[in-house]
Design an enzyme around this catalytic site. Structure first.
Site, PDB file in Angstrom:
ATOM      1  N   THR A 114    -101.601 -47.580   9.195  1.00 44.60           N
ATOM      2  CA  THR A 114    -101.236 -48.332  10.405  1.00 44.60           C
ATOM      3  C   THR A 114    -101.646 -47.560  11.650  1.00 44.60           C
ATOM      4  O   THR A 114    -102.209 -48.132  12.593  1.00 44.60           O
ATOM      5  CB  THR A 114     -99.720 -48.619  10.424  1.00 44.60           C
ATOM      6  OG1 THR A 114     -99.383 -49.346   9.247  1.00 44.60           O
ATOM      7  CG2 THR A 114     -99.310 -49.412  11.653  1.00 44.60           C
ATOM      8  N   ALA A 158    -103.838 -44.859  11.629  1.00 45.36           N
ATOM      9  CA  ALA A 158    -105.269 -44.542  11.533  1.00 45.36           C
ATOM     10  C   ALA A 158    -106.119 -45.691  12.067  1.00 45.36           C
ATOM     11  O   ALA A 158    -107.136 -45.466  12.727  1.00 45.36           O
ATOM     12  CB  ALA A 158    -105.645 -44.227  10.091  1.00 45.36           C
ATOM     13  N   ARG A 159    -105.686 -46.925  11.833  1.00 48.85           N
ATOM     14  CA  ARG A 159    -106.428 -48.093  12.309  1.00 48.85           C
ATOM     15  C   ARG A 159    -106.351 -48.259  13.818  1.00 48.85           C
ATOM     16  O   ARG A 159    -107.054 -49.087  14.390  1.00 48.85           O
ATOM     17  CB  ARG A 159    -105.913 -49.354  11.615  1.00 48.85           C
ATOM     18  CG  ARG A 159    -106.226 -49.361  10.138  1.00 48.85           C
ATOM     19  CD  ARG A 159    -105.447 -50.420   9.396  1.00 48.85           C
ATOM     20  NE  ARG A 159    -105.451 -50.126   7.976  1.00 48.85           N
ATOM     21  CZ  ARG A 159    -105.783 -50.983   7.035  1.00 48.85           C
ATOM     22  NH1 ARG A 159    -106.139 -52.208   7.353  1.00 48.85           N
ATOM     23  NH2 ARG A 159    -105.752 -50.615   5.778  1.00 48.85           N
ATOM     24  N   GLU A 179     -99.183 -32.618  13.258  1.00 44.58           N
ATOM     25  CA  GLU A 179    -100.141 -32.634  14.354  1.00 44.58           C
ATOM     26  C   GLU A 179    -100.721 -34.045  14.463  1.00 44.58           C
ATOM     27  O   GLU A 179    -101.157 -34.608  13.458  1.00 44.58           O
ATOM     28  CB  GLU A 179    -101.269 -31.630  14.108  1.00 44.58           C
ATOM     29  CG  GLU A 179    -100.794 -30.185  13.938  1.00 44.58           C
ATOM     30  CD  GLU A 179    -100.394 -29.817  12.512  1.00 44.58           C
ATOM     31  OE1 GLU A 179    -100.834 -30.482  11.550  1.00 44.58           O
ATOM     32  OE2 GLU A 179     -99.616 -28.860  12.367  1.00 44.58           O
ATOM     33  N   GLN A 229     -88.543 -23.278   8.685  1.00 43.86           N
ATOM     34  CA  GLN A 229     -88.639 -23.731  10.077  1.00 43.86           C
ATOM     35  C   GLN A 229     -87.787 -24.967  10.311  1.00 43.86           C
ATOM     36  O   GLN A 229     -87.693 -25.847   9.479  1.00 43.86           O
ATOM     37  CB  GLN A 229     -90.092 -23.978  10.475  1.00 43.86           C
ATOM     38  CG  GLN A 229     -90.766 -25.129   9.765  1.00 43.86           C
ATOM     39  CD  GLN A 229     -92.258 -25.206  10.076  1.00 43.86           C
ATOM     40  OE1 GLN A 229     -92.866 -24.276  10.587  1.00 43.86           O
ATOM     41  NE2 GLN A 229     -92.854 -26.335   9.761  1.00 43.86           N
TER      42      GLN A 229
END
Length: 186
Positions: A108, A110-111, A132, A176
């Site tokens: 979703t 990436a597009r 990131e 972390q």
């Protein structure tokens, strides 16, 4: 290395606290999905973001990171065009010694030109995952807090487990909490 199924993921989360909080089914209605899928776990992005900025004109140096390079944002995040943000998973992970996880971005995002990167989650590592995100578009991009951002795929060792785990070597990002900026062992 074999890919671990939804059955294995549920068992590890419920009986060994591998993922917390844990969503045992895929949550999808009206949001970017998260939770267990057939052969992975879709993680959520928290509402904490650090967006890179040029207001102080500092150099991005991984050996000597200047916190003036980022602006803290709480809630949904707008990443400026051709910019970058750090964030973290909602979920806290405790990896077994015989498993490595690979993370891939959700289609979703990436597009929309939003690329997610996470380095491999090593055996016996634990913590919130620092994520990131790159906005590769010439337009501002919105990231929805507390919704899906990426999928973890768990790979199990076929035979021997690793000689040295992340915990054994006291990895610099072990345990972390929150977003963790770059570190270099001194």
């Amino acid at each position: 290395m074999g890919v671990k199924s939804d059955i294995w993921i549920r068992n590890m989360a419920k009986n060994f606290n591998m993922i917390s909080p844990f969503e045992e089914k895929q949550v999808r209605k009206g949001i970017i999905s998260y939770g267990v899928s057939s052969y992975g776990y879709d993680i959520r992005v928290s509402d904490e973001f650090m967006v890179f900025t040029n207001i102080n004109s500092t150099v991005v140096d991984p050996k000597n990171f200047d916190e003036r390079n980022v602006v803290n944002i709480k809630g949904d995040c707008i990443i400026p065009p051709n910019s970058f943000a750090l964030c973290r998973s909602v979920e806290y992970f405790k990896m077994p010694r015989d498993v490595l996880a690979i993370c891939v971005g959700k289609s979703t995002y990436a597009r929309c030109g939003i690329i997610v990167n996470v380095t491999p989650i090593e055996p016996e590592w634990e913590g919130h995952i620092t994520i990131e995100i790159s906005n590769t578009t010439p337009l501002p991009a919105k990231i929805y807090a507390n919704e899906g951002i990426a999928q973890l795929i768990f790979l199990g060792a076929d035979d021997n487990i690793c000689e040295t785990s992340y915990a054994d070597k006291s990895g610099k990002y072990h345990g972390q909490k929150g977003i963790t900026l770059p570190k270099v062992d001194k």
